[in-house]
Design an enzyme around this catalytic site. Sequence first.
Site, PDB file in Angstrom:
ATOM      1  N   PRO A   2     -60.200 -15.174  21.554  1.00  0.00           N
ATOM      2  CG  PRO A   2     -58.529 -16.727  21.257  1.00  0.00           C
ATOM      3  CD  PRO A   2     -59.749 -16.442  22.028  1.00  0.00           C
ATOM      4  CD  GLU A   3     -65.642 -16.230  17.779  1.00  0.00           C
ATOM      5  OE1 GLU A   3     -66.142 -16.048  16.650  1.00  0.00           O
ATOM      6  OE2 GLU A   3     -66.310 -16.406  18.798  1.00  0.00           O
TER       7      GLU A   3
END
Length: 297
Positions: A2-3
Site C-alpha cells: 500500500p502506497e
Amino acid sequence: MPELPEVETVRRGLQPVLEGARIVRAEARRPNLRFPLPDRFAEHLAGRLVASLGRRAKYLTAHLDGGLALICHLGMSGSFRIEDEGGSGVPGIFHRERSKDAAHDHVVFHVETAAGELKRVVYNDPRRFGFMLFAEPGRLAEHPMLAGLGVEPTGNALDGDLLADLFRGRAAPLKSVLMDQRLIAGLGNIYVCEALWRAGLSPRRAAGSLATAAGKPSVRAGRLAQSIRDVIAAAIEAGGSSLRDHMQTDGSLGYFQHSFRVYDREGEACPRPGCGGTIERIVQNGRSTFYCPACQR
DNA sequence: AAGTGAACCTGAAGGC
DNA sequence: TGCCTTCAGGTTCACT
C-alpha cells in the site's frame, strides 16, 4: 501493498460492493491488528449502512450511518478481497495458497449489497501492521490519525512553489523528506524513488537545496512536483503495483510494477536514453533507495 | 527541533 | 532438505 495508488485501487475495488450496502454481520477473528480493534467492534458494525468510501493519503475511510466512520490502514501487507457468501471465493487462486492465507483473515464483513447480493469482504494481513479504528464521520479530518497529514500528492495543490516552501531550511535528504507524511501524505518507498528518477534528482540531495529566495520559482522543485503527480497518476491508472503477487480486491493484479524505472533494479542499466549509468541501491533511514548516480544529481 | 535507527510481525528468497 | 540471514510497499517511538 500500500502506497497511495494501491490504497486508491483498493477503494475503487470495494466501492461497487460496499457503497449502499448493509453490514449484516462483522467478525473480528483476533482482538488486535497493529492496535487493538475498538471495543465491541463487531457489535458496532452490525446492521450499519455504508454511505460512502473515501481515502486520505494511505488511509481508507468508510462513512457509516448512525454517526460512525471507520478508518482503515493496510500497513505493509494488508489487503481486501471480495467473495460471494457461501461461494468458493476468488477464482483462479490455488486452494493450497488460499487455505494458508486464511490464517491471516483477521476481519470479515458480511454484507448485503445495494443490489441485494450477499458478499463477504475479507481483510487479510499477515504482518498485522494495518489497523481499523472508529471516528466520528463529521470529524474525520480532526482524527488524531489524519490531523497531521500533509498535502495529497494528486491534483493541483502540489506544485513547485509549495514544494520549495516545504523544503526550505531542511538539511535532510530529499528521499526522507518526501517520505514524511506530515509534509506530503501518501508517497512511500517505491514512488519516491520513481519520482526522483523522473525528475533527475538525487535522493541524497539536501531538500533545502531546492528552495529558492521567496517569490522566485525553483525549476527543480517544479520538475519534482510534476514528476510526483505524473507517477502517482500513472500508477493509479495501472491499478497500482503488485509485488509478490499481491492482488486487488477482485483477485486481479495491478501492473505498474512493470513501469518501475529504478525500484528493485539494482545493477541494471539506467533506462534514461543516453544516460549509460547503472542503478544503485543505498540505504536511507533504514529503507532501500534505488537511483542512478549518473543522471540524478 | 530535526534527523536517524530500532521496533513492531510474518513470510519469502537466497546462501551454505 | 534444512537452517540461517536478509529483506519487504509503513508507522511510531526512543535516542542524539
